[in-house]
Design a protein around this motif. Structure first.
Motif, PDB file in Angstrom:
ATOM      1  N   SER A 173       0.809  -1.208   0.000  1.00  0.00           N
ATOM      2  CA  SER A 173       0.000   0.000   0.000  1.00  0.00           C
ATOM      3  C   SER A 173       0.854   1.275   0.000  1.00  0.00           C
ATOM      4  N   VAL A 175       3.342   4.108  -1.543  1.00  0.00           N
ATOM      5  CA  VAL A 175       3.586   4.721  -2.849  1.00  0.00           C
ATOM      6  C   VAL A 175       5.094   4.781  -3.079  1.00  0.00           C
ATOM      7  N   SER A 177       8.209   6.013  -5.446  1.00  0.00           N
ATOM      8  CA  SER A 177       8.571   6.944  -6.515  1.00  0.00           C
ATOM      9  C   SER A 177       9.296   6.180  -7.618  1.00  0.00           C
ATOM     10  N   ALA A 217      -1.694   1.120  -9.314  1.00  0.00           N
ATOM     11  CA  ALA A 217      -2.348   2.415  -9.465  1.00  0.00           C
ATOM     12  C   ALA A 217      -1.292   3.514  -9.497  1.00  0.00           C
ATOM     13  N   VAL A 219      -0.021   7.236  -8.838  1.00  0.00           N
ATOM     14  CA  VAL A 219      -0.315   8.327  -7.914  1.00  0.00           C
ATOM     15  C   VAL A 219       0.298   9.581  -8.526  1.00  0.00           C
ATOM     16  N   ARG A 220      -0.543  10.476  -8.963  1.00  0.00           N
ATOM     17  CA  ARG A 220      -0.111  11.631  -9.743  1.00  0.00           C
ATOM     18  C   ARG A 220       0.988  12.427  -9.036  1.00  0.00           C
ATOM     19  N   VAL A 222       3.794  11.444  -7.989  1.00  0.00           N
ATOM     20  CA  VAL A 222       4.615  10.707  -7.025  1.00  0.00           C
ATOM     21  C   VAL A 222       5.193   9.434  -7.644  1.00  0.00           C
ATOM     22  N   TYR A 224       3.944   5.012  -7.988  1.00  0.00           N
ATOM     23  CA  TYR A 224       2.991   3.920  -8.108  1.00  0.00           C
ATOM     24  C   TYR A 224       2.799   3.219  -6.765  1.00  0.00           C
ATOM     25  N   ARG A 225       1.573   2.702  -6.592  1.00  0.00           N
ATOM     26  CA  ARG A 225       1.211   1.872  -5.451  1.00  0.00           C
ATOM     27  C   ARG A 225       0.735   0.532  -6.005  1.00  0.00           C
ATOM     28  N   GLU A 228      -4.396  -1.061  -2.984  1.00  0.00           N
ATOM     29  CA  GLU A 228      -5.005  -0.557  -1.749  1.00  0.00           C
ATOM     30  C   GLU A 228      -5.497  -1.742  -0.941  1.00  0.00           C
TER      31      GLU A 228
END
Length: 230
Positions: A173, A175, A177, A217, A219-220, A222, A224-225, A228
């Motif tokens: 979970s 994020v 970089s 997903a 993450v704008r 930043v 990726y994750r 969730e």
């Protein structure tokens, strides 16, 4: 549960390097930037191993090590720029299990962590990571997703895709970089950040094709994750 390593280090860059390589090898990590916080983390979190700098604010590494030894036998590896024999002897006399001098090779530190854990606890580092539908077998270098309609589906991954997936699965979970993923998964490469975007896109497509949606997903601004978690 994966082994937990406490990194007691006030240099953020050094701590980040240690954390990235330990996570890559399947350990969980927590950081402390001063000696008193390290003592508090040790008392509250009960880590499986401590990587301990000597020169830290609020309490130095020798004081932290002495406190840890009063409490029990948690393995401790000193990681320090002090390379005199007297410094090493003092650390070993107080109860350090090993001593690494900066600058160090992160892979050597990881190897020493594994060796100390094996000696101390017979600790077997994890070979399979499970995240919801996902299974990542780090020994066989294969990954599967469990899909209700299709059962256990193997993902057809390249070596690079597997490295990225395996690294992110240890903290699903979180994020990551693009720069972090390059450092962890392409350590000897000159890969650009857009290369990560390409691999992430391919991985997302392969998960979707297997019937497992919601992975990778973006993450704008930043990175990726992986997923969730509920």
């Amino acid at each position: 549960m994966n082994a937990l390593a406490l990194i007691a280090e006030d240099d953020a860059e050094v701590a980040g390097i240690l954390e990235a390589y330990l996570i890559r090898e399947g350990l969980r990590t927590v950081r402390a930037t001063d000696g008193l916080t390290a003592i508090e983390h040790h008392d509250r979190l009960k880590p499986d191993i401590v990587l301990l700098d000597v020169k830290m604010p609020r309490a130095d590494g020798y004081q932290v090590l002495a406190t840890i030894r009063q409490r029990g036998e948690t393995p401790v590896i000193m990681v320090t720029a002090l390379d005199e024999d007297l410094d090493k002897l003092q650390a070993l006399r107080i109860g350090a299990d090993d001593y690494v001098v900066k600058p160090f090779n992160p892979l050597e530190v990881v190897a020493r962590v594994k060796a100390v854990l094996r000696r101390a606890h017979g600790q077997k580092l994890p070979t399979t990571i499970r995240v919801g539908q996902l299974e990542v077998d780090e020994i066989s270098h294969v990954a599967f997703v469990n899909v209700a309609e299709r059962g256990r589906v193997r993902l057809d991954l390249t070596l690079t895709e597997f490295r990225i997936l395996s690294h992110m699965a240890r903290a699903p979970s979180r994020v990551f970089s693009r720069a972090e993923l390059i450092d962890a998964c392409f350590p000897e490469s000159d890969a650009l950040e857009r290369t990560v975007d390409s691999h992430a896109s391919n991985l997302r497509r392969k998960f979707d094709a297997a019937g497992a949606t919601g992975f990778f997903a973006g993450v704008r601004g930043v990175g990726y994750r992986l997923t969730e978690l509920p």
